[in-house]
Design a protein around this motif. Structure first.
Motif, PDB file in Angstrom:
ATOM      1  N   TYR A   5      11.338  18.691 -15.858  1.00  0.00           N
ATOM      2  CA  TYR A   5      10.000  18.597 -15.218  1.00  0.00           C
ATOM      3  C   TYR A   5       9.637  17.214 -14.811  1.00  0.00           C
ATOM      4  O   TYR A   5       9.100  16.894 -13.828  1.00  0.00           O
ATOM      5  CB  TYR A   5       9.082  19.087 -15.955  1.00  0.00           C
ATOM      6  CG  TYR A   5       9.122  20.721 -16.207  1.00  0.00           C
ATOM      7  CD1 TYR A   5       8.894  21.574 -14.943  1.00  0.00           C
ATOM      8  CD2 TYR A   5       9.165  21.365 -17.417  1.00  0.00           C
ATOM      9  CE1 TYR A   5       8.916  22.929 -15.213  1.00  0.00           C
ATOM     10  CE2 TYR A   5       9.258  22.578 -17.501  1.00  0.00           C
ATOM     11  CZ  TYR A   5       9.089  23.433 -16.543  1.00  0.00           C
ATOM     12  OH  TYR A   5       9.275  24.704 -16.503  1.00  0.00           O
ATOM     13  N   ILE A   6      10.202  16.285 -15.623  1.00  0.00           N
ATOM     14  CA  ILE A   6      10.218  14.707 -15.048  1.00  0.00           C
ATOM     15  C   ILE A   6      11.006  14.415 -13.795  1.00  0.00           C
ATOM     16  O   ILE A   6      10.519  13.872 -12.798  1.00  0.00           O
ATOM     17  CB  ILE A   6      10.527  13.767 -16.129  1.00  0.00           C
ATOM     18  CG1 ILE A   6       9.383  13.848 -17.207  1.00  0.00           C
ATOM     19  CG2 ILE A   6      10.616  12.305 -15.732  1.00  0.00           C
ATOM     20  CD1 ILE A   6       9.736  13.087 -18.633  1.00  0.00           C
ATOM     21  N   ILE A  56      19.985  19.765  -2.432  1.00  0.00           N
ATOM     22  CA  ILE A  56      21.143  20.356  -2.878  1.00  0.00           C
ATOM     23  C   ILE A  56      21.225  20.021  -4.495  1.00  0.00           C
ATOM     24  O   ILE A  56      21.508  20.780  -5.321  1.00  0.00           O
ATOM     25  CB  ILE A  56      22.210  19.945  -2.305  1.00  0.00           C
ATOM     26  CG1 ILE A  56      22.474  20.462  -0.591  1.00  0.00           C
ATOM     27  CG2 ILE A  56      23.610  20.392  -2.975  1.00  0.00           C
ATOM     28  CD1 ILE A  56      23.456  19.731   0.110  1.00  0.00           C
ATOM     29  N   SER A  57      20.942  19.029  -4.772  1.00  0.00           N
ATOM     30  CA  SER A  57      20.881  18.600  -6.322  1.00  0.00           C
ATOM     31  C   SER A  57      19.880  19.582  -6.853  1.00  0.00           C
ATOM     32  O   SER A  57      20.184  20.141  -8.066  1.00  0.00           O
ATOM     33  CB  SER A  57      20.425  17.269  -6.288  1.00  0.00           C
ATOM     34  OG  SER A  57      20.121  16.994  -7.714  1.00  0.00           O
ATOM     35  N   LEU A  58      18.566  19.685  -6.391  1.00  0.00           N
ATOM     36  CA  LEU A  58      17.673  20.901  -7.019  1.00  0.00           C
ATOM     37  C   LEU A  58      18.186  22.071  -6.979  1.00  0.00           C
ATOM     38  O   LEU A  58      17.808  23.000  -8.057  1.00  0.00           O
ATOM     39  CB  LEU A  58      16.297  20.734  -6.150  1.00  0.00           C
ATOM     40  CG  LEU A  58      15.470  19.547  -6.573  1.00  0.00           C
ATOM     41  CD1 LEU A  58      14.317  19.435  -5.214  1.00  0.00           C
ATOM     42  CD2 LEU A  58      14.890  19.496  -7.833  1.00  0.00           C
ATOM     43  N   PRO A 124      13.774  26.140 -13.867  1.00  0.00           N
ATOM     44  CA  PRO A 124      13.486  27.530 -13.333  1.00  0.00           C
ATOM     45  C   PRO A 124      13.521  27.503 -11.863  1.00  0.00           C
ATOM     46  O   PRO A 124      13.239  26.741 -11.069  1.00  0.00           O
ATOM     47  CB  PRO A 124      12.012  27.667 -13.573  1.00  0.00           C
ATOM     48  CG  PRO A 124      11.702  26.509 -14.775  1.00  0.00           C
ATOM     49  CD  PRO A 124      12.751  25.707 -14.544  1.00  0.00           C
ATOM     50  N   LYS A 125      14.240  28.824 -11.313  1.00  0.00           N
ATOM     51  CA  LYS A 125      14.402  28.947 -10.069  1.00  0.00           C
ATOM     52  C   LYS A 125      13.212  28.827  -9.173  1.00  0.00           C
ATOM     53  O   LYS A 125      13.273  28.310  -8.047  1.00  0.00           O
ATOM     54  CB  LYS A 125      15.132  30.407  -9.955  1.00  0.00           C
ATOM     55  CG  LYS A 125      15.923  30.606  -8.506  1.00  0.00           C
ATOM     56  CD  LYS A 125      16.470  32.083  -8.412  1.00  0.00           C
ATOM     57  CE  LYS A 125      17.157  31.959  -7.170  1.00  0.00           C
ATOM     58  NZ  LYS A 125      18.010  33.319  -6.938  1.00  0.00           N
ATOM     59  N   LEU A 126      12.126  29.280  -9.546  1.00  0.00           N
ATOM     60  CA  LEU A 126      11.105  29.342  -8.583  1.00  0.00           C
ATOM     61  C   LEU A 126      10.462  27.971  -8.389  1.00  0.00           C
ATOM     62  O   LEU A 126      10.235  27.633  -7.320  1.00  0.00           O
ATOM     63  CB  LEU A 126      10.032  30.245  -9.372  1.00  0.00           C
ATOM     64  CG  LEU A 126       8.598  30.430  -8.485  1.00  0.00           C
ATOM     65  CD1 LEU A 126       8.677  31.005  -7.083  1.00  0.00           C
ATOM     66  CD2 LEU A 126       7.618  30.938  -9.184  1.00  0.00           C
ATOM     67  N   LEU A 130      10.444  25.889  -5.013  1.00  0.00           N
ATOM     68  CA  LEU A 130       9.101  25.463  -4.409  1.00  0.00           C
ATOM     69  C   LEU A 130       9.423  23.728  -4.221  1.00  0.00           C
ATOM     70  O   LEU A 130       8.933  23.274  -3.167  1.00  0.00           O
ATOM     71  CB  LEU A 130       8.103  25.373  -5.514  1.00  0.00           C
ATOM     72  CG  LEU A 130       7.540  26.906  -5.480  1.00  0.00           C
ATOM     73  CD1 LEU A 130       6.441  26.949  -6.802  1.00  0.00           C
ATOM     74  CD2 LEU A 130       6.866  27.313  -4.322  1.00  0.00           C
ATOM     75  N   ALA A 131      10.289  23.284  -5.355  1.00  0.00           N
ATOM     76  CA  ALA A 131      10.186  21.643  -4.892  1.00  0.00           C
ATOM     77  C   ALA A 131      11.397  21.376  -3.711  1.00  0.00           C
ATOM     78  O   ALA A 131      11.216  20.348  -2.899  1.00  0.00           O
ATOM     79  CB  ALA A 131      11.219  21.190  -6.197  1.00  0.00           C
TER      80      ALA A 131
END
Length: 152
Positions: A5-6, A56-58, A124-126, A130-131
């Motif tokens: 999350y950070i 792509i990293s996310l 998490p995928k969602l 969103l990010a």
């Protein structure tokens, strides 16, 4: 999971800064590219490529094997850190200290992102979707406006 999350927060914080100050990535890349090359036409592609690296990293951070996502995240945040340092070093007499403040914040966020990626596991995928969306919207806006921004 808290490191994940950070990391996501660092990506989102840079997206928020880009949304508020659309020209920052263009200023960063125009400071990195030597004037002799005269490659200002390349700025929109560099901005999109830079933020695509983060997206792509996310994407890979939400897969079962997030190692590739961490590596791409390191590249994304390293480029942001180096670019910020170059801009801060090149600014001799700023018209406003806001440029130095924002790029210092960008560098600190990049450094925090790099440190937090070390232990980041699957996100998490969602949240990843969103990010990614939130990261790419300002990227497209910034890419469309890059020709009006240059660092001299």
């Amino acid at each position: 999971m808290s490191r994940a999350y950070i990391s996501i927060g660092c990506f989102v914080a840079q997206a928020l800064i880009t949304l508020a100050f659309c020209g920052l990535p263009a200023v960063m890349f125009s400071a990195i590219i030597p004037d002799a090359l005269q490659l200002s036409w390349l700025l929109p592609f560099l901005v999109l490529g830079y933020f695509s690296l983060g997206a792509i990293s996310l994407y890979y951070l939400q897969t079962p094997e997030p190692k590739k996502g961490r590596l791409l995240g390191y590249a994304y945040f390293s480029l942001g850190l180096v670019g910020s340092i170059v801009v801060v070093a090149k600014v001799k007499y700023p018209e406003t200290p806001l440029l130095l403040i924002v790029f210092t914040i960008w560098a600190l966020i990049s450094l925090t992102g790099m440190v937090s990626l070390k232990g980041t596991e699957r996100i998490p995928k969602l949240i990843a979707v969103l990010a990614i969306t939130f990261l790419m919207i300002p990227a497209f806006i910034c890419a469309l406006t890059t020709q009006w921004v240059a660092f001299k």
